[in-house]
Design an enzyme around this catalytic site. Structure first.
Site, PDB file in Angstrom:
ATOM      1  N   HIS A  96       3.363   7.227   5.473  1.00  7.83           N
ATOM      2  CA  HIS A  96       2.134   7.903   5.919  1.00  7.83           C
ATOM      3  C   HIS A  96       1.329   7.134   6.960  1.00  7.83           C
ATOM      4  CE1 HIS A  96       0.166   5.437   2.770  1.00  7.83           C
ATOM      5  NE2 HIS A  96      -0.942   5.617   3.456  1.00  7.83           N
ATOM      6  N   GLU A 103       0.542   6.056  12.732  1.00  8.62           N
ATOM      7  CA  GLU A 103      -0.801   5.658  13.143  1.00  8.62           C
ATOM      8  C   GLU A 103      -0.889   4.173  13.516  1.00  8.62           C
ATOM      9  OE1 GLU A 103      -5.014   6.020  10.982  1.00  8.62           O
ATOM     10  OE2 GLU A 103      -3.567   7.576  10.513  1.00  8.62           O
ATOM     11  N   ASP A 104      -0.187   3.331  12.745  1.00  5.39           N
ATOM     12  CA  ASP A 104      -0.390   1.883  12.871  1.00  5.39           C
ATOM     13  C   ASP A 104       0.723   1.122  13.583  1.00  5.39           C
ATOM     14  OD1 ASP A 104      -2.661   2.337  11.456  1.00  5.39           O
ATOM     15  OD2 ASP A 104      -1.881   1.685   9.531  1.00  5.39           O
ATOM     16  N   ASP A 106      -3.357   8.389  -1.389  1.00  2.86           N
ATOM     17  CA  ASP A 106      -3.713   7.326  -0.439  1.00  2.86           C
ATOM     18  C   ASP A 106      -5.165   6.887  -0.669  1.00  2.86           C
ATOM     19  OD1 ASP A 106      -3.780   5.691   1.896  1.00  2.86           O
ATOM     20  OD2 ASP A 106      -4.511   7.369   3.094  1.00  2.86           O
ATOM     21  N   ASP A 129     -22.724  13.827 -25.823  1.00  2.00           N
ATOM     22  CA  ASP A 129     -21.281  14.007 -25.640  1.00  2.00           C
ATOM     23  C   ASP A 129     -20.694  12.945 -24.708  1.00  2.00           C
ATOM     24  OD1 ASP A 129     -22.799  15.148 -23.739  1.00  2.00           O
ATOM     25  OD2 ASP A 129     -21.608  16.953 -23.468  1.00  2.00           O
ATOM     26  N   HIS A 188       0.823  -1.223   0.000  1.00  2.00           N
ATOM     27  CA  HIS A 188       0.000   0.000   0.000  1.00  2.00           C
ATOM     28  C   HIS A 188       0.859   1.276   0.000  1.00  2.00           C
ATOM     29  CE1 HIS A 188      -3.097   2.906   0.908  1.00  2.00           C
ATOM     30  NE2 HIS A 188      -2.558   3.166   2.073  1.00  2.00           N
TER      31      HIS A 188
END
Length: 734
Positions: free
Chosen positions: A88, A92-93, A154, A274, A63
């Site tokens: 990123h 947090e994890d 993300d 269109d 990821h």
């Protein structure tokens, strides 16, 4: 569930392959020492996530690598962003802290990662954690726009790989995406990403329509490609004769935009003309850009007749997000309208890569609308509302709107969103001018503050030192800047009055022998249905609440205590159940005694894809996943979403739904319609409203049906009546 067999060696090989692909994508922006920084970030991410797996069973590290790849390849970001994209989720994890990252990568990286990290902690159940997280992310936008760009990368990867997630999570994430992230991508000029996010959201919230349009597009692909070749060939020949170097190609419109057109105009797929746009991209020097674009426009309109109302010149006045292009709609060789977009390579890169390309070309175009927009965001954030939901709504309102161009008396150009009023213009010039504004002259004619401005108006503001912002101003301003300034000014005024109310209330409570504390103040606010204690104090000061009302509160409080405990444990029990795997409300099941109602905004019927939403006062409301209000509910209150499905219902249960019927008016048409509904299908009609104008028939019928199968069959039969051109289901009675 089948067991996932892990082949560590094969996975390590795949990780190395993906990492090398990422480095290739970064190559254009790499400078000395960058490769080592990316490697260091990759090693830290690999180590931190080593025991984690995605819902699909794949190693988690796939990821962050994919997010970094999107940031590099599709948005065109540089090394700092790649490092942040790889890291990123680490804070947090995993056990890695922001301090650890600062020591290894410095302050800039840590600030971006902090902006990407969700807020943790206990929240008031009536506030929205998603809105708070979104606001936190935007606060960092004022410092560094890369936070948003990495967040979009993300989100895009999460949307592309969402099929392994639980259904209720898919709905929550897809709704949040269409509600907030797609408009953000649009605002930052990332049109390709915006279209893909909208399409992917629709794929999960309204899968049937999505599959239907995708199938139709596929069926017509060969025919469409032949048309594009026939249309483009003569243009290419003339461009070559004129010595203009350009590439000309057709691209299909996104599924979401086709669906929007079908819905807005109430037309079937076959009537959306269109379905694709022709794009002409010119190779030219910067100083000749404008001339060359208009030259190509002249060539195209000599070949095909243009629609005079459909010329959009974003070259002379670029959009606020930096977008430059010339759009015209012309009549093609087979009698259908075709959109043609004309732009240069530089403009195309800005249109495709938005912000990142904007920085690249910034030197040549310093007065860019994007800088102005970021300044506007900073203005909104310099005065953040206490309520994150209001803030998100105001912010969203300014994301998708088209711009109009207004001139000051001295001829300075000001960009405002479509629908802006004279008062919005006043606040745009300066907060003090807005706050003391009493009227305006538009094109030298006196108009009220609520006057809606048109493109090209010249506006002069009239002020008075005695004027102060009024509450009703909020009803007609549309810019977030004006809204937030008016609210903060009213708040300050209210705060002063509330201070007096607080003292009065304290004395009144003393006489009733009620302790003055936060808990009791909150209880009194709830009893009188005020959203905050400040509202309560304000109303006490204004005399709306007196000692008699407070006695009612005391009497009510005693009887409420017992009921409240019971209700709270019921709600808590439901919230706890939300995360249990197999907890699904069965709608229409007599054995499952759950307090639910069907939402009138979308009138779900058996066969519809549905979800439950836990409201504060009305128990559980059942909505269709494609309901117009659903995306806002799920985007902001995902934790209140409950899984729901229809139980096998007896055929004697009927559900309300609406049909819109359009056609050519004819004698006995209403009779034919009601005969099919009432006699052939034995369906009850709740209401029927029909209007006929110049031979065109338009009817709205509310009927009771058993399920979607019966409804589809009814629609099919109604369409077979001679003269009926369209029958569609509509969302609500309103």
């Amino acid at each position: 569930m089948e067991e996932y067999v892990i082949d560590i060696e094969a996975e390590n090989k795949e990780i190395r392959k993906r990492y090398r692909a990422l480095l290739r994508a970064c190559k254009p922006t790499l400078q000395k020492g960058d490769k080592q920084q990316i490697r260091k970030a990759f090693d830290l991410a690999l180590e931190s996530h080593k025991d984690m797996r995605r819902k699909s069973g794949e190693p988690y590290i796939y990821h962050p690598i994919a997010v970094a790849q999107i940031a590099a390849e599709e948005i065109g970001l540089g090394t700092t962003s790649i490092v942040c994209a790889l890291l990123h989720d680490v804070v947090e994890d995993t056990s890695v802290t922001l301090q650890d990252i600062e020591e290894q990568f410095g302050k800039k990286v840590v600030r971006i990662i902090d902006g990407l990290t969700k807020i943790s902690g206990i929240f008031d159940p009536n506030s929205s954690m998603q809105a708070e997280n979104f606001r936190k992310m935007l606060l960092t936008l004022a410092d560094d726009v890369r936070v948003i760009l990495i967040k979009l990368a993300d989100r895009l990867h999460n949307m592309r790989t969402m099929e392994f997630m639980a259904r209720h999570k898919q709905l929550k994430i897809a709704s949040e995406t269409s509600y907030l992230y797609a408009p953000l991508a649009h605002r930052l000029g990332l049109y390709a990403i915006k279209s893909e996010l909208e399409d992917l959201s629709m794929k999960f919230t309204d899968p049937d329509t999505y599959k239907f349009i995708a199938k139709k597009l596929n069926e017509k692909k060969a025919e469409r490609e032949k048309f594009i070749v026939d249309f483009v060939t003569p243009i290419q020949e003339i461009l070559a004769d004129e010595g203009i170097h350009a590439s000309v190609f057709g691209r299909p419109k996104s599924i979401h935009s086709i669906w929007n057109k079908m819905r807005k105009k109430s037309i079937p797929f076959e009537e959306v003309y269109d379905l694709f746009a022709i794009r002409i991209i010119i190779d030219t020097d910067d100083e000749k850009e404008k001339t060359e674009c208009w030259k190509v426009y002249s060539i195209v309109t000599d070949l095909y007749r243009p629609n005079p109302d459909r010329l959009r010149d974003w070259i002379s006045s670029p959009k606020a997000n930096g977008y430059e292009s010339l759009h015209t709609t012309v009549m093609g060789p087979r009698g259908q309208w075709v959109e043609v977009q004309i732009r240069t390579r530089r403009m195309n890169e800005i249109a495709e890569k938005g912000f990142a390309a904007h920085w690249k070309y910034k030197e040549s175009n310093s007065d860019n609308g994007l800088d102005q927009w970021i300044q506007k965001v900073r203005d909104i954030l310099s005065n953040p509302e206490s309520n994150a939901m209001d803030f998100v709504d105001d912010f969203k309102m300014n994301l998708f709107s088209d711009e109009i161009f207004i001139f000051t008396p001295k001829g300075t150009l000001v960009q405002l969103p479509n629908g802006a009023t004279a008062l919005d213009f006043a606040f745009e010039i300066h907060t003090d001018i807005g706050a003391t504004c009493i009227g305006a002259k538009v094109n030298h004619k006196l108009v009220p503050l609520s006057h809606e401005l048109q493109n090209g108006d010249q506006v002069e503001i009239i002020t008075s030192s005695k004027q102060t912002p009024k509450e009703d101003w909020l009803n007609f301003v549309v810019t977030a800047k004006a809204k937030s300034k008016i609210k903060s000014s009213l708040k300050e005024e209210k705060r002063k009055v509330a201070e007096d109310g607080k003292e009065i209330l304290e004395r009144k409570l003393k006489s009733l022998k009620i302790t003055y504390n936060t808990e009791n103040i909150n209880k009194i606010s709830n009893f009188f249905k005020y959203p905050s204690s400040q509202e309560l104090f304000y109303n006490v000061a204004k005399g709306t609440i007196d000692i008699k009302n407070l006695r009612d509160f005391v009497a009510n409080e005693r009887s409420e205590d017992a009921n409240q405990n019971q209700f709270q444990s019921h709600i808590n029990g439901l919230v706890e159940k939300i995360n249990k795997k197999d907890d699904t409300i069965l709608i229409g099941d007599d054995f499952q005694k759950v307090d639910y109602t069907l939402a009138p905004c979308c009138n779900p019927i058996p066969g519809d894809d549905i979800f439950g939403f836990l409201t504060v006062n009305d128990g559980i409301k059942i909505h269709r996943t494609s309901c117009p209000n659903a995306s806002k509910l799920m985007a902001n209150y995902g934790y209140r979403i409950l899984k729901a499905k229809w139980a096998s219902l007896h055929n004697n249960v009927a559900f309300l739904t609406g049909l819109k019927i359009v056609g050519i008016d004819d004698v006995g048409l209403v009779n034919k319609i009601t005969t099919i509904i009432s006699q052939d299908f034995k369906v009850n009609i709740r209401s029927l409203s029909i209007s006929s104008n110049e031979g065109i028939f338009d009817g709205d019928i509310m009927v009771f049906v058993n399920d979607t199968a019966q409804l589809d069959s009814l629609i099919k039969h109604l369409k077979q009546i001679p003269g009926i051109t369209g029958v569609t289901r509509y969302e609500s009675e309103n």
